[in-house]
Design a protein around this motif. Sequence first.
Motif, short mmCIF file in Angstrom:
data_model
loop_
_atom_site.label_atom_id
_atom_site.label_comp_id
_atom_site.label_asym_id
_atom_site.label_seq_id
_atom_site.Cartn_x
_atom_site.Cartn_y
_atom_site.Cartn_z
N ALA A 178 -3.05 2.22 4.85
CA ALA A 178 -4.33 3.02 5.16
C ALA A 178 -4.98 2.72 6.47
O ALA A 178 -5.28 1.75 6.72
CB ALA A 178 -5.37 2.65 3.99
N THR A 179 -5.19 4.09 7.15
CA THR A 179 -5.67 3.70 8.38
C THR A 179 -7.14 4.74 8.64
O THR A 179 -7.52 4.73 9.72
CB THR A 179 -4.63 4.50 9.54
OG1 THR A 179 -4.34 5.96 9.19
CG2 THR A 179 -3.44 3.58 9.49
N GLY A 180 -7.62 5.05 7.76
CA GLY A 180 -8.84 5.70 7.60
C GLY A 180 -9.56 5.87 6.45
O GLY A 180 -9.16 5.32 5.29
N THR A 181 -10.82 6.47 6.22
CA THR A 181 -11.72 6.74 5.13
C THR A 181 -10.75 7.50 4.29
O THR A 181 -10.20 8.18 4.33
CB THR A 181 -12.77 7.08 5.48
OG1 THR A 181 -13.59 6.33 6.26
CG2 THR A 181 -13.70 7.28 4.14
N ASN A 182 -10.82 7.27 2.90
CA ASN A 182 -10.44 8.06 1.71
C ASN A 182 -8.90 8.11 2.00
O ASN A 182 -8.21 9.09 1.65
CB ASN A 182 -11.03 9.53 1.57
CG ASN A 182 -12.23 9.56 1.16
OD1 ASN A 182 -12.71 8.69 0.47
ND2 ASN A 182 -13.17 10.71 1.52
N GLN A 183 -8.27 6.90 2.17
CA GLN A 183 -6.56 6.83 2.22
C GLN A 183 -6.49 5.65 1.53
O GLN A 183 -6.98 4.49 2.15
CB GLN A 183 -6.15 7.08 3.69
CG GLN A 183 -4.74 7.07 3.75
CD GLN A 183 -4.39 7.28 5.38
OE1 GLN A 183 -4.93 6.63 6.22
NE2 GLN A 183 -3.30 8.03 5.41
N VAL A 184 -5.20 5.62 0.92
CA VAL A 184 -4.53 4.34 0.35
C VAL A 184 -3.49 3.83 0.93
O VAL A 184 -2.72 4.73 1.21
CB VAL A 184 -4.58 4.22 -1.17
CG1 VAL A 184 -6.14 4.43 -1.72
CG2 VAL A 184 -3.76 5.50 -1.58
N ARG A 185 -3.09 3.02 0.87
CA ARG A 185 -1.49 2.09 1.18
C ARG A 185 -0.51 3.13 0.60
O ARG A 185 -0.82 3.21 -0.69
CB ARG A 185 -1.63 0.96 1.36
CG ARG A 185 -0.38 0.18 2.00
CD ARG A 185 -0.26 -1.26 1.68
NE ARG A 185 -1.70 -1.83 1.74
CZ ARG A 185 -1.94 -2.77 0.77
NH1 ARG A 185 -0.97 -3.49 0.21
NH2 ARG A 185 -3.18 -3.32 0.59
N LYS A 186 0.57 3.40 0.74
CA LYS A 186 1.61 3.96 0.31
C LYS A 186 2.95 3.14 0.60
O LYS A 186 3.34 2.65 1.73
CB LYS A 186 1.90 5.34 0.81
CG LYS A 186 0.68 6.27 0.40
CD LYS A 186 0.94 7.73 1.11
CE LYS A 186 -0.30 8.46 0.66
NZ LYS A 186 -1.62 8.18 1.38
N VAL A 187 3.73 2.87 -0.45
CA VAL A 187 4.67 1.88 -0.41
C VAL A 187 5.99 2.41 -0.94
O VAL A 187 5.77 3.19 -2.05
CB VAL A 187 4.13 0.47 -0.77
CG1 VAL A 187 3.17 -0.26 -0.16
CG2 VAL A 187 3.94 0.51 -2.29
N LYS A 188 7.08 2.05 -0.86
CA LYS A 188 8.32 2.37 -1.49
C LYS A 188 9.24 0.98 -1.62
O LYS A 188 10.28 0.90 -0.94
CB LYS A 188 9.06 3.21 -0.30
CG LYS A 188 8.42 4.53 0.00
CD LYS A 188 9.24 5.02 1.52
CE LYS A 188 8.35 6.35 1.97
NZ LYS A 188 8.81 6.95 3.20
N PRO A 189 8.95 0.53 -2.73
CA PRO A 189 9.74 -0.75 -3.10
C PRO A 189 11.15 -0.47 -3.49
O PRO A 189 11.82 -1.47 -3.64
CB PRO A 189 8.95 -1.13 -4.26
CG PRO A 189 7.72 -0.57 -4.39
CD PRO A 189 7.93 0.88 -3.82
N LEU A 190 11.69 0.69 -3.60
CA LEU A 190 12.95 0.86 -3.94
C LEU A 190 14.02 1.18 -2.75
O LEU A 190 15.35 1.56 -2.92
CB LEU A 190 13.30 2.27 -4.88
CG LEU A 190 12.54 2.02 -6.43
CD1 LEU A 190 12.96 2.98 -7.00
CD2 LEU A 190 13.08 0.62 -7.14
#
Length: 402
Positions: A262-274
């Motif tokens: 997340a690099t800004g306001t109103n943004q969450v981290r996104k991940v790909k565990p597969l």
Amino acid sequence: MRVRLRNPERVETLPGPLTVAEVLDRLDVPAHTVLVIHDGQLVTAGHELGDDAEIEIRPVISGGAGSSPRCVQCRAPAVIEEPRHRSAWCPDHFVDHVTMQVRKAIDHPPLADPHERMFHYGDRLLVAVSGGKDSLALWDVLLGLGYDVDGLYVGLGIGGYSRRSQEICEGFAEARGVRLHVVSLAETYGYTTPSGSAAAGRSTCGVCGLSKRYAFNKVAVDEGYDVVVTGHNLDDEAATLLGNVLRWQDDFLARQRPVLPATGTNQVRKVKPLYRLSEREMAAYCVVRGIDYVVEECPLVDGNTGHELKAALDALEAGAPGTKAQFLFGFLDRHAAKWSDDAPGAEPLELAACTTCGMPTTVEVCAFCRQRERILAALPLFEGASDDAAAAADAPAADAPA
């Protein structure tokens, strides 16, 4: 024997007894692209089938076959082989294998500091589920690992296909007593994927992808989640990488990584565990775990170049098992030297709040709001334009997956 083939659906009758390998050979089906299911169980190439046997051949786009394999852990009869791992597993140890690969992805993500993880047990996770094998298997694995994880289903308005997908996601959540958020594009934003595509003059996949990405982030922000988790697997990531390399799309290559912070306001981290696991492994996991999922392809997917790229990589994988993993992991190993924030000439991406919705964007009005404005402005002219596509998706559901 009765042989049911999926995507496209057809039934063949063959005289038995035959081994699985002989059945696939007679039907001209590459063994590395399918799972074979007999009496609800995965079977391998050397398994003998009687004249009265009924089997399902399920396409999964990945690789491996052999004869009379034994589990690498306990030496019991194996139900699945993976040539790139040079291993085979019984049902229990295969579940362990998938879980350990997800665990490794979470604990040691590429392009991260040695002690950085994709997420922690104190984080609230939101997994984006479609009703397909990857996202439901991922949700199941994360629940088994003890994470605080809810689901999010985005209804795309693709007739019966979307309804079946939502029902499967709701059934999964209800059976496990976990929360599923449901967002309808039609009810929330005023359009469906088919009608939005016609009104905007864009491909259905383009409208769908932008809409889903926006909904994932918005629900996560509104509901206070820390991380959005998606079911992109090894095949997905390798095909995306191949497409970006063929077009030399540096901007896309720079953003292709298993963890997007997340690099800004109103943004969450996104991940790909597969990202370490193939489509075939995820389909097999669902069969072994008894997870119902939508086997059929989206009826609007025709023309998606991702399938052609997967087919090209699949041909390479058949002759050289491990090609996809070497391609993707090799890229990730070299990624930091060219595209990391510390690389020479790297410029940090500056995000601001969209003036229309407040979600992060690099310009004044985000891409989603611009797309939605075009769709809603033109939509009255396209009412009924996508009736044929919706009708195709309303076809009767196939039998439930084994």
